[in-house]
Design an enzyme around this catalytic site. Structure first.
Site, mmCIF file in Angstrom:
data_model
loop_
_atom_site.group_PDB
_atom_site.id
_atom_site.type_symbol
_atom_site.label_atom_id
_atom_site.label_comp_id
_atom_site.label_asym_id
_atom_site.label_seq_id
_atom_site.Cartn_x
_atom_site.Cartn_y
_atom_site.Cartn_z
ATOM 1 N N TYR A 35 0.806 -1.223 0.000
ATOM 2 C CA TYR A 35 0.000 0.000 0.000
ATOM 3 C C TYR A 35 0.843 1.280 0.000
ATOM 4 O O TYR A 35 0.287 2.381 -0.027
ATOM 5 C CB TYR A 35 -0.898 0.010 1.245
ATOM 6 N N HIS B 285 -4.543 6.109 -0.879
ATOM 7 C CA HIS B 285 -5.094 6.039 0.471
ATOM 8 C C HIS B 285 -4.026 6.272 1.542
ATOM 9 O O HIS B 285 -4.353 6.497 2.702
ATOM 10 C CB HIS B 285 -5.725 4.656 0.672
ATOM 11 N N PHE C 204 -4.573 -1.085 9.908
ATOM 12 C CA PHE C 204 -5.313 -0.876 8.672
ATOM 13 C C PHE C 204 -6.338 0.233 8.888
ATOM 14 O O PHE C 204 -6.763 0.533 10.001
ATOM 15 C CB PHE C 204 -5.948 -2.163 8.132
ATOM 16 N N ASN D 208 -9.528 1.027 8.484
ATOM 17 C CA ASN D 208 -10.850 1.016 9.117
ATOM 18 C C ASN D 208 -10.810 0.909 10.635
ATOM 19 O O ASN D 208 -11.831 1.083 11.300
ATOM 20 C CB ASN D 208 -11.696 -0.134 8.559
#
Length: 203
Positions: A33, A38, A81, A83
């Site tokens: 990532y 993001h 992560f 969330n």
């Protein structure tokens, strides 16, 4: 008391050595990532940290302390992560004895033009799940945000896939300048407060 905080608040140290502000960059951990849209928040706090040493805190976050205009600031990258970002920041604020008003959250924003930045003193999540997790865990919306515009995907494209895609190579030099500007805005917040930072950088 966690080890890094025990060291900072040891009686032999000046009280100013304890972090007074927290800057939290949102993103997802791991190399998969690292270059995605993001992870804009990660890129900014990494720029602020420079060559500073990052350490892991209970597997929930990676942390680094820096001094900004005489103020000790804790930089945070959640390892939970996106969330579950609130799960990473809530215990840190509690251990430091800080309030939501002492926190700046840096995150990507689909609703801002690509490369633009905006500061605000609080509010809702705007549909950003990382920000919503922080609101849920802190029980407060009263923390500052630095939003970094990543634009919207082409019509018909999936926004979830879009934010998890790497920045195209041709855009990366441009966003290096965005990371620098965002870092300057975050430093201004730490040393001068949200109103001054908004007046200077919300253009």
């Amino acid at each position: 008391m966690i080890a890094w905080l025990r060291k900072l608040t040891h009686p032999g140290n000046c009280i100013s050595d304890s972090p007074e502000k927290v800057i939290l960059g949102l993103g997802n951990p791991g190399p998969r990532y690292a270059q995605t849209r993001h992870n804009a928040g990660f890129r900014v706090v990494e720029r602020i940290a420079g060559t500073g040493k990052w350490t892991r805190q209970r597997g929930l976050a990676s942390i680094c302390t820096v001094e900004i205009d005489g103020i000790m600031v804790l930089l945070v990258r959640p390892l939970t992560f996106m969330n579950l970002s609130g799960k990473a920041i809530q215990p840190l604020l509690r251990q430091l004895g800080l309030q939501p008003q002492d926190l700046l959250v840096i995150h990507d924003d689909l609703d801002l033009p690509s490369g633009s930045i905006r500061l605000r003193p609080g509010g809702g999540s705007g549909g950003h799940k990382g920000v919503q997790s922080i609101i849920d865990h802190l029980g407060s919306r009263d923390f500052a945000r630095l939003r970094i515009g990543i634009g919207r995907p082409a019509e018909g494209a999936d926004p979830v896939e879009y934010v998890l895609e790497p920045f195209p190579w041709e855009e990366r030099p441009f966003f290096e300048d965005v990371w620098k500007l965002s870092g300057d805005a975050a430093r201004c917040w730490a040393s001068h407060g949200i109103q001054t930072a908004m007046n200077k950088y919300n253009r």
